[in-house]
Design an enzyme around this catalytic site. Structure first.
Site, short mmCIF file in Angstrom:
data_model
loop_
_atom_site.label_atom_id
_atom_site.label_comp_id
_atom_site.label_asym_id
_atom_site.label_seq_id
_atom_site.Cartn_x
_atom_site.Cartn_y
_atom_site.Cartn_z
N HIS A 1 40.70 55.79 -34.03
CA HIS A 1 40.74 54.53 -33.28
C HIS A 1 41.28 53.35 -34.09
O HIS A 1 41.48 52.27 -33.56
CB HIS A 1 39.35 54.16 -32.74
CG HIS A 1 38.42 53.68 -33.82
ND1 HIS A 1 37.78 54.53 -34.68
CD2 HIS A 1 38.04 52.44 -34.18
CE1 HIS A 1 37.04 53.85 -35.51
NE2 HIS A 1 37.17 52.56 -35.24
C1 UD1 Z 1 35.23 47.97 -33.61
C2 UD1 Z 1 35.10 47.58 -35.07
C3 UD1 Z 1 35.38 48.80 -35.95
C4 UD1 Z 1 34.54 49.97 -35.54
C5 UD1 Z 1 34.75 50.25 -34.06
C6 UD1 Z 1 33.90 51.41 -33.59
C7 UD1 Z 1 35.71 45.25 -35.60
C8 UD1 Z 1 36.71 44.41 -36.29
N1 UD1 Z 1 36.04 46.54 -35.45
O1 UD1 Z 1 36.61 48.27 -33.40
O2 UD1 Z 1 35.11 48.46 -37.29
O3 UD1 Z 1 34.91 51.10 -36.30
O4 UD1 Z 1 34.42 49.07 -33.33
O5 UD1 Z 1 33.99 51.62 -32.24
O6 UD1 Z 1 34.68 44.76 -35.23
N2 UD1 Z 1 36.72 48.45 -25.49
C9 UD1 Z 1 36.26 48.90 -24.29
N3 UD1 Z 1 34.92 49.03 -24.11
C10 UD1 Z 1 34.02 48.74 -25.07
C11 UD1 Z 1 34.50 48.28 -26.30
C12 UD1 Z 1 35.84 48.14 -26.51
O7 UD1 Z 1 37.02 49.17 -23.37
O8 UD1 Z 1 32.81 48.91 -24.84
C13 UD1 Z 1 38.18 48.33 -25.71
C14 UD1 Z 1 38.70 46.97 -25.37
O9 UD1 Z 1 39.93 47.15 -24.73
C15 UD1 Z 1 38.94 46.31 -26.71
C16 UD1 Z 1 39.23 47.52 -27.62
O10 UD1 Z 1 38.49 48.60 -27.06
O11 UD1 Z 1 39.98 45.41 -26.68
C17 UD1 Z 1 38.81 47.28 -29.03
O12 UD1 Z 1 37.41 46.96 -29.11
P1 UD1 Z 1 36.82 46.02 -30.30
O13 UD1 Z 1 35.36 45.99 -30.29
O14 UD1 Z 1 37.52 44.74 -30.30
O15 UD1 Z 1 37.27 46.76 -31.60
P2 UD1 Z 1 37.22 48.30 -31.93
O16 UD1 Z 1 38.61 48.78 -32.06
O17 UD1 Z 1 36.29 49.03 -31.02
#
Ligand code: UD1
Length: 421
Positions: free
Chosen positions: A228
């Site tokens: 991811h």
């Molecule tokens: C975050 C953490 C990362 C961790 C990862 C585990 C930061 C900088 N990064 O990254 O260190 O390894 O979580 O999962 O905090 N989204 C959904 N549903 C959710 C959550 C996210 O659809 O419940 C999608 C959204 O489109 C979002 C994207 O995933 O834009 C990224 O989510 P985000 O929490 O911003 O960062 P991660 O890539 O998940």
């Protein structure tokens, strides 16, 4: 006045860490002699999907959060800003003695900054104070400042009052950065506390059956893939190159791929669906195990733990999985050029391969041939890290608090003094 702790969770990798802390506080309160801790659990809502958040609360028996900030997704700045605004209100109404943040996600750094910039008020004499900040999993460094998590770690550590570390490299990193030794406490790994606690319960999971991984009474060899990191999935050409190598590897054994929402989005947008079988759309028909990568939704904690425990090998770019496979003795091929958890490499279960397709295929074959038995777990990865944390916090708050005189406490202190000068 009760000692008041606010703990923060936001994203998936936080839940298993804070679960251990909740458990240790509960245990302390069960046995307390009038020094019970008041514990407030705050969920920022950085992760909000059921399979990225809610399922973990059930699996880990986490208490329902006292407060939910509902920040959701956004750019790093927008997300962190929303965390900060929401958390400031929490501090102003709760006035805790200490705030515990874990790991390296945006919620960690957002709440850390707010903690050290907010003046709380003591209810008794109305004096103002700034809460103490405790960072669990402090000192880890990938030395790659293009990773958002590395920036989050450095900022959080630089303002923390208690830096609780999981491995010796973290102690050394903090010393090199000039953090006073008195703030650094080598306590072990809270995520491993949770793994050890749930390992036997995970055996009740039906995931191996659901994914048709039995061959008669035996579990067939299979690999797990998780991916991811923006550095791997955001560039569709690079991502496709990696998928080619996984496809090649899948000729040897099936690959189960619980895909993160960010990764799923990229698969759709870059039209990479042909690499996969969607288990739940195309299953449960018996499928040809030799070809293509089997896509499944993000799994709950117990299902994933059970799946990992029986895997022949794990391919991942996650931080936590490198540690979990270390304890489980499962070979881990890390799809990154660096790791902030070098103890997993020294231990021998983990190897770094980056994203080069040829290296991935080569390393996969090497790992399958390797028959070396992994050594004993790293120091203090023994299920007691959260208990050590709670004891250290309580002793700081009330020097008359008696630390348990079991050997682990003495060893923890000795160890944290054994830093190179
Ligand atoms: C975050 C953490 C990362 C961790 C990862 C585990 C930061 C900088 N990064 O990254 O260190 O390894 O979580 O999962 O905090 N989204 C959904 N549903 C959710 C959550 C996210 O659809 O419940 C999608 C959204 O489109 C979002 C994207 O995933 O834009 C990224 O989510 P985000 O929490 O911003 O960062 P991660 O890539 O998940």
């Amino acid at each position: 006045m009760a000692y008041k702790i606010v703990s923060v969770v936001g994203a998936r990798p936080n839940f298993m860490k804070v679960a251990a802390i909740c458990e240790a506080i509960k245990e302390h309160n069960r046995q307390s002699n009038g020094d019970a801790i008041e514990h407030i659990l705050v969920h920022t809502g950085q992760h909000y999907d059921a399979n990225m958040s809610d399922f973990f609360f059930n699996d880990l028996e986490l208490p329902k959060p006292n407060l939910f900030l509902g920040v959701g997704s956004g750019s790093h700045s927008a997300q962190t800003a929303k965390v900060m605004e929401g958390f400031e209100n929490v501090l102003l109404s709760e006035n805790p003695n200490v705030v515990i943040v874990v790991g390296d996600v945006n919620s960690t750094v957002g709440c850390a900054l707010v903690t050290k910039k907010t003046r709380c008020v003591n209810g008794k004499d109305r004096t103002e104070f700034i809460p103490r900040l405790a960072h669990v999993e402090a000192g880890l460094r990938s030395f790659d400042r293009t990773m958002p998590e590395e920036v989050n770690r450095i900022v959080t550590d630089s303002i923390s009052d208690f830096l609780f570390t999981t491995e010796e490299s973290a102690n050394i990193n903090l010393e090199h950065e000039g953090v006073p030794k008195s703030k650094v406490h080598f306590v072990g790994n809270v995520m491993i506390d949770t793994l050890l606690r749930h390992h036997s319960k995970a055996k009740e999971s039906t995931i191996l059956n659901d994914l048709q991984l039995f061959e008669g009474a035996e579990v067939r060899p299979y690999a797990i893939l998780t991916l991811h990191r923006p550095a791997n999935v955001d560039d569709s050409q690079k991502f496709a190159g990696m998928l080619e190598s996984f496809l090649e590897v899948s000729q040897q054994m099936p690959i189960i791929f619980p895909a993160h929402p960010r990764t799923l989005k990229q698969i759709q947008e870059a039209d990479l669906g042909d690499y996969f079988v969607d288990h739940f759309l195309e299953g449960p028909e018996p499928w040809d195990f030799r070809v293509r990568i089997r896509l499944v939704p993000p799994l709950g904690y117990l299902d994933f733990l059970q799946l990992m425990s029986h895997a022949r090998v794990v391919l991942t770019d996650s931080g936590g999985i490198q540690e979990e496979t270390t304890i489980l003795g499962v070979p881990c091929i890390t799809l990154r050029e660096n790791t902030e958890r070098p103890v997993t490499l020294e231990h021998g279960t983990n190897v770094l391969v980056g994203s080069d397709p040829e290296r991935i295929v080569k390393e996969f074959s090497r790992v399958l041939r390797d028959t070396t038995k992994p050594p004993a777990p790293p120091h203090f990865w023994d299920g007691n890290a959260a208990k050590r944390i709670v004891d250290i916090l309580l002793q700081e708050h009330s020097p008359t608090h008696k630390m348990e005189t079991t050997p682990w406490v003495d060893a923890a202190i000795t160890e944290s003094l054994r830093l190179p000068s």
